[in-house]
Design a protein around this motif. Structure first.
Motif, PDB file in Angstrom:
ATOM      1  N   SER A 194      41.487 -40.995 -57.626  1.00 30.53           N
ATOM      2  CA  SER A 194      40.508 -41.429 -56.655  1.00 30.53           C
ATOM      3  C   SER A 194      40.596 -40.887 -55.865  1.00 30.53           C
ATOM      4  O   SER A 194      39.850 -41.635 -54.531  1.00 30.53           O
ATOM      5  CB  SER A 194      41.329 -43.061 -56.925  1.00 30.53           C
ATOM      6  N   GLY A 195      40.354 -40.184 -55.224  1.00 31.96           N
ATOM      7  CA  GLY A 195      40.947 -39.267 -54.053  1.00 31.96           C
ATOM      8  C   GLY A 195      41.352 -39.363 -53.069  1.00 31.96           C
ATOM      9  O   GLY A 195      40.660 -38.766 -51.829  1.00 31.96           O
ATOM     10  N   TYR A 196      42.621 -40.134 -53.082  1.00 27.15           N
ATOM     11  CA  TYR A 196      43.707 -40.404 -52.693  1.00 27.15           C
ATOM     12  C   TYR A 196      44.183 -38.766 -52.272  1.00 27.15           C
ATOM     13  O   TYR A 196      44.929 -38.288 -53.026  1.00 27.15           O
ATOM     14  CB  TYR A 196      44.390 -41.610 -53.057  1.00 27.15           C
ATOM     15  N   MET A 197      44.444 -38.107 -51.085  1.00 21.63           N
ATOM     16  CA  MET A 197      45.067 -37.042 -50.638  1.00 21.63           C
ATOM     17  C   MET A 197      46.658 -37.420 -50.531  1.00 21.63           C
ATOM     18  O   MET A 197      46.456 -38.979 -49.211  1.00 21.63           O
ATOM     19  CB  MET A 197      44.569 -36.133 -50.073  1.00 21.63           C
ATOM     20  N   LEU A 198      47.680 -37.233 -50.479  1.00 20.12           N
ATOM     21  CA  LEU A 198      48.720 -37.046 -50.307  1.00 20.12           C
ATOM     22  C   LEU A 198      49.530 -36.208 -49.513  1.00 20.12           C
ATOM     23  O   LEU A 198      50.072 -34.418 -50.699  1.00 20.12           O
ATOM     24  CB  LEU A 198      49.867 -38.327 -50.692  1.00 20.12           C
ATOM     25  N   PHE A 199      50.859 -35.999 -48.990  1.00 25.96           N
ATOM     26  CA  PHE A 199      51.810 -35.710 -48.771  1.00 25.96           C
ATOM     27  C   PHE A 199      52.911 -36.251 -49.742  1.00 25.96           C
ATOM     28  O   PHE A 199      53.424 -38.050 -49.927  1.00 25.96           O
ATOM     29  CB  PHE A 199      52.266 -35.345 -47.286  1.00 25.96           C
ATOM     30  N   GLU A 200      54.339 -35.701 -50.634  1.00 27.59           N
ATOM     31  CA  GLU A 200      55.598 -35.897 -50.905  1.00 27.59           C
ATOM     32  C   GLU A 200      56.448 -35.402 -50.873  1.00 27.59           C
ATOM     33  O   GLU A 200      56.089 -33.938 -50.966  1.00 27.59           O
ATOM     34  CB  GLU A 200      55.313 -35.966 -52.333  1.00 27.59           C
ATOM     35  N   PRO A 201      57.793 -36.157 -49.855  1.00 30.52           N
ATOM     36  CA  PRO A 201      57.848 -36.942 -49.312  1.00 30.52           C
ATOM     37  C   PRO A 201      56.695 -37.554 -48.063  1.00 30.52           C
ATOM     38  O   PRO A 201      56.440 -36.409 -47.536  1.00 30.52           O
ATOM     39  CB  PRO A 201      59.041 -37.739 -48.730  1.00 30.52           C
ATOM     40  N   ASP A 202      56.618 -38.563 -47.419  1.00 32.98           N
ATOM     41  CA  ASP A 202      55.439 -38.745 -47.005  1.00 32.98           C
ATOM     42  C   ASP A 202      56.385 -39.419 -46.065  1.00 32.98           C
ATOM     43  O   ASP A 202      56.185 -39.921 -44.206  1.00 32.98           O
ATOM     44  CB  ASP A 202      54.706 -39.973 -47.141  1.00 32.98           C
ATOM     45  N   ALA A 203      57.020 -39.470 -45.747  1.00 34.07           N
ATOM     46  CA  ALA A 203      58.524 -39.643 -45.028  1.00 34.07           C
ATOM     47  C   ALA A 203      60.079 -39.602 -44.526  1.00 34.07           C
ATOM     48  O   ALA A 203      60.556 -39.052 -46.284  1.00 34.07           O
ATOM     49  CB  ALA A 203      59.473 -41.301 -44.413  1.00 34.07           C
ATOM     50  N   ILE A 204      60.410 -38.791 -43.476  1.00 32.50           N
ATOM     51  CA  ILE A 204      61.189 -37.371 -43.657  1.00 32.50           C
ATOM     52  C   ILE A 204      62.194 -38.115 -42.377  1.00 32.50           C
ATOM     53  O   ILE A 204      61.774 -38.151 -41.311  1.00 32.50           O
ATOM     54  CB  ILE A 204      61.431 -36.614 -43.215  1.00 32.50           C
ATOM     55  N   HIS A 205      63.568 -37.966 -42.877  1.00 37.81           N
ATOM     56  CA  HIS A 205      65.070 -38.299 -41.801  1.00 37.81           C
ATOM     57  C   HIS A 205      65.090 -37.182 -41.770  1.00 37.81           C
ATOM     58  O   HIS A 205      65.573 -35.846 -42.051  1.00 37.81           O
ATOM     59  CB  HIS A 205      65.793 -38.963 -41.766  1.00 37.81           C
ATOM     60  N   ILE A 206      65.476 -36.544 -40.160  1.00 34.18           N
ATOM     61  CA  ILE A 206      66.473 -35.702 -39.509  1.00 34.18           C
ATOM     62  C   ILE A 206      66.910 -35.413 -38.841  1.00 34.18           C
ATOM     63  O   ILE A 206      66.636 -36.546 -37.833  1.00 34.18           O
ATOM     64  CB  ILE A 206      65.286 -34.512 -39.532  1.00 34.18           C
ATOM     65  N   GLU A 207      68.015 -34.831 -38.276  1.00 34.26           N
ATOM     66  CA  GLU A 207      69.141 -34.941 -37.615  1.00 34.26           C
ATOM     67  C   GLU A 207      68.961 -34.287 -36.339  1.00 34.26           C
ATOM     68  O   GLU A 207      67.968 -33.279 -36.813  1.00 34.26           O
ATOM     69  CB  GLU A 207      70.273 -34.656 -38.090  1.00 34.26           C
ATOM     70  N   LYS A 208      69.101 -34.616 -35.194  1.00 30.88           N
ATOM     71  CA  LYS A 208      69.189 -34.115 -33.976  1.00 30.88           C
ATOM     72  C   LYS A 208      68.997 -32.716 -34.127  1.00 30.88           C
ATOM     73  O   LYS A 208      70.978 -33.361 -34.270  1.00 30.88           O
ATOM     74  CB  LYS A 208      69.035 -35.288 -32.794  1.00 30.88           C
ATOM     75  N   GLY A 209      69.051 -31.369 -33.660  1.00 30.42           N
ATOM     76  CA  GLY A 209      69.122 -30.306 -33.536  1.00 30.42           C
ATOM     77  C   GLY A 209      69.193 -29.543 -34.939  1.00 30.42           C
ATOM     78  O   GLY A 209      69.537 -28.304 -35.113  1.00 30.42           O
ATOM     79  N   SER A 210      68.766 -30.422 -35.635  1.00 32.86           N
ATOM     80  CA  SER A 210      68.598 -29.077 -37.378  1.00 32.86           C
ATOM     81  C   SER A 210      67.156 -28.526 -36.647  1.00 32.86           C
ATOM     82  O   SER A 210      66.534 -28.669 -36.368  1.00 32.86           O
ATOM     83  CB  SER A 210      68.447 -30.364 -37.906  1.00 32.86           C
ATOM     84  N   VAL A 211      67.463 -27.253 -38.145  1.00 33.13           N
ATOM     85  CA  VAL A 211      65.956 -26.587 -37.512  1.00 33.13           C
ATOM     86  C   VAL A 211      65.940 -26.044 -38.764  1.00 33.13           C
ATOM     87  O   VAL A 211      66.633 -25.958 -40.176  1.00 33.13           O
ATOM     88  CB  VAL A 211      67.176 -24.987 -37.272  1.00 33.13           C
ATOM     89  N   VAL A 212      64.257 -26.884 -39.328  1.00 28.50           N
ATOM     90  CA  VAL A 212      64.241 -27.402 -41.344  1.00 28.50           C
ATOM     91  C   VAL A 212      63.040 -26.173 -41.359  1.00 28.50           C
ATOM     92  O   VAL A 212      61.746 -25.741 -40.128  1.00 28.50           O
ATOM     93  CB  VAL A 212      63.897 -28.433 -40.622  1.00 28.50           C
ATOM     94  N   ARG A 213      63.224 -26.092 -42.419  1.00 25.05           N
ATOM     95  CA  ARG A 213      62.626 -24.722 -43.538  1.00 25.05           C
ATOM     96  C   ARG A 213      61.240 -25.615 -44.021  1.00 25.05           C
ATOM     97  O   ARG A 213      62.025 -26.753 -45.187  1.00 25.05           O
ATOM     98  CB  ARG A 213      62.764 -23.966 -44.233  1.00 25.05           C
ATOM     99  N   PHE A 214      60.283 -25.878 -43.820  1.00 26.75           N
ATOM    100  CA  PHE A 214      59.641 -27.199 -44.851  1.00 26.75           C
ATOM    101  C   PHE A 214      58.600 -25.922 -45.507  1.00 26.75           C
ATOM    102  O   PHE A 214      57.667 -24.693 -45.153  1.00 26.75           O
ATOM    103  CB  PHE A 214      57.984 -28.324 -43.477  1.00 26.75           C
ATOM    104  N   ALA A 215      58.695 -26.368 -46.808  1.00 24.66           N
ATOM    105  CA  ALA A 215      58.639 -25.637 -47.842  1.00 24.66           C
ATOM    106  C   ALA A 215      57.262 -26.314 -48.644  1.00 24.66           C
ATOM    107  O   ALA A 215      58.141 -27.105 -49.136  1.00 24.66           O
ATOM    108  CB  ALA A 215      59.738 -25.377 -48.490  1.00 24.66           C
ATOM    109  N   ILE A 216      56.992 -25.838 -47.868  1.00 25.06           N
ATOM    110  CA  ILE A 216      54.738 -26.989 -47.989  1.00 25.06           C
ATOM    111  C   ILE A 216      53.687 -26.368 -50.249  1.00 25.06           C
ATOM    112  O   ILE A 216      53.716 -25.159 -49.078  1.00 25.06           O
ATOM    113  CB  ILE A 216      53.738 -26.927 -47.312  1.00 25.06           C
TER     114      ILE A 216
END
Length: 177
Positions: free
Chosen positions: A66-88
């Motif tokens: 239907s033309g909708y574009m999205l990220f999954e997940p679209d809400a992420i909780h991260i702990e302060k001080g974390s070093v995060v690798r986003f694998a997209i």
């Protein structure tokens, strides 16, 4: 010179001084151009060191019939001080981007992209991902804040390509079952 003319001239000269002062502050420049490093900018963290990664978050980019574009997940909780690798992974038929920033920065960047739709990114808080390809972004979250990640190619955010990151000083334990 009469008083009214003098006051008008004084006001005009003072307003132009503000413009000159603003020109060197980073305001008015490309809004995404290393904005996270500006002293008066909202804290969103900084590029992370690959050797210090504490968490990997896998994100899929999808497009619906239907033309909708999205990220999954679209809400992420991260702990302060974390070093995060986003694998997209871009599973869609179109090219997309993953841009991380404060809500204000995203709003500025969105306007900038409308005025410069063919602009290519070379910023540590953004990656462009061609259709069928994958990329990663490594980021250190040093402050408690809420951020947005988004694709700001023309029309993509409006079609649903955005999400939020909530950075906390603690995370709730995972439930069993």
């Amino acid at each position: 010179m009469n008083t009214a003319t003098y006051i008008l001239a004084l006001c005009l000269s003072m307003s132009s001084m503000g413009t000159v002062a603003q020109a060197g502050s980073g305001k008015g420049q490309e809004p995404h151009s290393k904005a996270f490093a500006l002293p008066d900018h909202e804290p969103i963290g900084k590029p992370g060191d690959v050797a210090s990664i504490t968490r990997t978050v896998e994100i899929s980019i999808k497009e619906t019939a239907s033309g909708y574009m999205l990220f999954e997940p679209d809400a992420i909780h991260i702990e302060k001080g974390s070093v995060v690798r986003f694998a997209i992974s871009n599973l869609g038929a179109l090219d997309h981007e993953f841009f991380l920033g404060s809500f204000d920065e995203i709003a500025e960047h969105k306007q900038w992209m409308r005025e410069h739709p063919d602009m290519q990114h070379d910023d540590p808080n953004a990656v462009s991902i061609a259709s069928g390809q994958s990329d990663e972004l490594v980021w250190q979250f040093s402050a408690m804040t809420n951020l947005e990640f988004v694709c700001l190619l023309p029309g993509h955010r409006e079609a649903g390509m955005w999400g939020v990151i909530m950075v906390h000083d603690h995370l709730a334990p995972k439930s069993k079952g």
